[in-house]
Design a protein around this motif. Structure first.
Motif, PDB file in Angstrom:
ATOM      1  N   ASP A  43       2.543   0.908  -3.746  1.00 34.26           N
ATOM      2  CA  ASP A  43       2.241   0.708  -5.164  1.00 34.26           C
ATOM      3  C   ASP A  43       2.098   2.043  -5.895  1.00 34.26           C
ATOM      4  O   ASP A  43       1.533   2.117  -6.980  1.00 34.26           O
ATOM      5  CB  ASP A  43       0.935  -0.085  -5.327  1.00 34.26           C
ATOM      6  CG  ASP A  43       1.045  -1.505  -4.790  1.00 34.26           C
ATOM      7  OD1 ASP A  43       2.165  -1.956  -4.497  1.00 34.26           O
ATOM      8  OD2 ASP A  43      -0.013  -2.164  -4.653  1.00 34.26           O
ATOM      9  N   ASP A  46       3.046   2.285  -9.586  1.00 33.94           N
ATOM     10  CA  ASP A  46       2.487   1.305 -10.515  1.00 33.94           C
ATOM     11  C   ASP A  46       1.704   1.965 -11.648  1.00 33.94           C
ATOM     12  O   ASP A  46       0.798   2.767 -11.405  1.00 33.94           O
ATOM     13  CB  ASP A  46       1.581   0.323  -9.764  1.00 33.94           C
ATOM     14  CG  ASP A  46       1.151  -0.841 -10.633  1.00 33.94           C
ATOM     15  OD1 ASP A  46       2.010  -1.387 -11.351  1.00 33.94           O
ATOM     16  OD2 ASP A  46      -0.044  -1.190 -10.599  1.00 33.94           O
ATOM     17  N   ALA A 296      -2.038  -6.154   0.962  1.00 31.88           N
ATOM     18  CA  ALA A 296      -1.679  -6.055  -0.454  1.00 31.88           C
ATOM     19  C   ALA A 296      -2.643  -6.856  -1.309  1.00 31.88           C
ATOM     20  O   ALA A 296      -3.248  -7.840  -0.857  1.00 31.88           O
ATOM     21  CB  ALA A 296      -0.257  -6.565  -0.664  1.00 31.88           C
ATOM     22  N   ARG A 340       6.003  -2.524  -7.277  1.00 29.14           N
ATOM     23  CA  ARG A 340       5.790  -2.403  -5.829  1.00 29.14           C
ATOM     24  C   ARG A 340       7.132  -2.229  -5.123  1.00 29.14           C
ATOM     25  O   ARG A 340       8.091  -2.963  -5.403  1.00 29.14           O
ATOM     26  CB  ARG A 340       5.060  -3.637  -5.315  1.00 29.14           C
ATOM     27  CG  ARG A 340       4.786  -3.675  -3.819  1.00 29.14           C
ATOM     28  CD  ARG A 340       3.856  -4.832  -3.479  1.00 29.14           C
ATOM     29  NE  ARG A 340       2.502  -4.561  -3.954  1.00 29.14           N
ATOM     30  CZ  ARG A 340       1.549  -5.493  -4.079  1.00 29.14           C
ATOM     31  NH1 ARG A 340       1.815  -6.767  -3.768  1.00 29.14           N
ATOM     32  NH2 ARG A 340       0.344  -5.162  -4.504  1.00 29.14           N
TER      33      ARG A 340
END
Length: 354
Positions: A43, A46, A296, A340
């Motif tokens: 991630d 992000d 996750a 992701r």
């Protein structure tokens, strides 16, 4: 850098995000099905920015001739990612013939001449980019200059000019082995076709240009659309089918599709899957809801917190009978979604009849 080195660095980077220290889960490969393993996720991109450009809305991936990863935003930005860190190293903004932004969805880095480089050592691959607005496929130089535009059959245009629905046109883009056949996948059905049957449009290379060629019908699972197609080294296709249900989350399934023996449907007005028309044959490789979550976290309801709005896919190479596949999710610049990257290993079944 050899391709297997790229695979090792990408896999190591993604696996680091799911190491025991980071997520409390084993770092070993995990099975999503008998033919698909998930190696890790990251991630790191992000809700980040690069040189003033938001790094998100990522809808497609490709691999450049120098083995760097190219990531396409549907807001007309094209990022180059370092294969070791997965962080952006450059960004180029794209525009149409009038200078307007694109709803860019599909990406292919095209280097037809044996991945030749310029005399200065710079990769020479151009960028083929599909937009789901018209729809269109345009070709750009590395620095974002518009070079040309491919012809698109009239029925595939958005109504009233054609029979397509806005935002349900060219979502995937790939080049078949040999470099002569380009394929774009429609996300949704044309008006008049049976819902769930979408069209795959191809072009054949003629010198520096591509000419419109065969078209095929492909049946999606109920409620899902095609979000990406990527050619495999043996000429088949990996197909991502994706859907979203409020309060439940995303459904993402990975299929293997085979164009052999499918009917050329470019002269067929209405596709029903009957009347002697052979649709593209597909085989389920994995429903990604069955992948281990690897620690996750999801920002909205999901049947598996690993899942999100996965739109991009690239085959980054092969080793020991497995394909290495990179996926990316489109966060729509939304706090409830995530950008992701996912690293998968995929073992392809032998083609039927072999």
């Amino acid at each position: 850098m050899r391709l297997r080195i790229l695979l090792a660095t990408v896999t190591a980077t993604l696996a680091a995000a799911t190491s025991p220290a980071a997520a409390g889960t084993p770092a070993a490969p995990h099975a999503c099905s008998s033919t698909v393993d998930i190696r890790g996720f990251s991630d790191a991109l992000d809700k980040t920015s690069y040189e003033g450009t938001f790094v998100g809305n990522l809808s497609a991936l490709s691999v450049d001739s120098d083995k760097r990863i190219v990531a396409l935003s549907d807001r007309s930005s094209l990022f180059t990612l370092d294969p070791k860190t997965l962080k952006p190293t450059s960004v180029v903004n794209l525009a149409d013939e009038k200078g307007a932004a694109l709803d860019s969805e599909g990406l292919l880095v095209d280097f037809p001449h044996s991945r030749l480089r310029s005399s200065g050592g710079t990769p020479t691959g151009t960028r083929l980019v599909s937009s789901e607005t018209e729809p269109s496929v345009r070709r750009y130089s590395r620095d974002g200059k518009l070079l040309d535009r491919l012809p698109v059959p009239a029925p595939l245009a958005v109504a009233p000019a054609g029979r397509a629905t806005a935002n349900l046109t060219f979502e995937g883009l790939t080049l078949l082995p040999g470099g002569r056949t380009l394929l774009a996948s429609m996300e949704g059905s044309l008006s008049g076709d049976t819902p769930g049957i979408v069209r795959f449009q191809t072009w054949t290379r003629q010198g520096r240009h591509f000419a419109s060629a065969a078209q095929y019908g492909y049946r999606t699972d109920t409620g899902l659309g095609v979000s990406e197609t990527t050619a495999t080294p043996d000429g088949r296709l990996l197909v991502l089918e994706r859907g979203f249900t409020a309060g439940y989350g995303n459904t993402v399934r990975l299929y293997l599709a085979d164009l052999r023996h499918a009917t050329d449907t470019r002269g067929i007005d209405t596709l029903t899957g009957q009347g002697g028309v052979r649709l593209v044959r597909k085989t389920l490789l994995a429903d990604l809801v069955n992948c281990p979550s690897l620690g996750a976290q999801a920002h909205q309801p999901q049947p598996n917190p690993l899942l999100d709005n996965i739109e991009g896919m690239a085959v980054t190479g092969a080793a020991h009978g497995w394909l290495n596949v990179l996926l990316v999710s489109d966060d729509n610049q939304n706090a409830g979604q995530v950008t992701r990257l996912y690293s998968l290993r995929v073992r392809l079944p032998h083609p039927a009849g072999h």
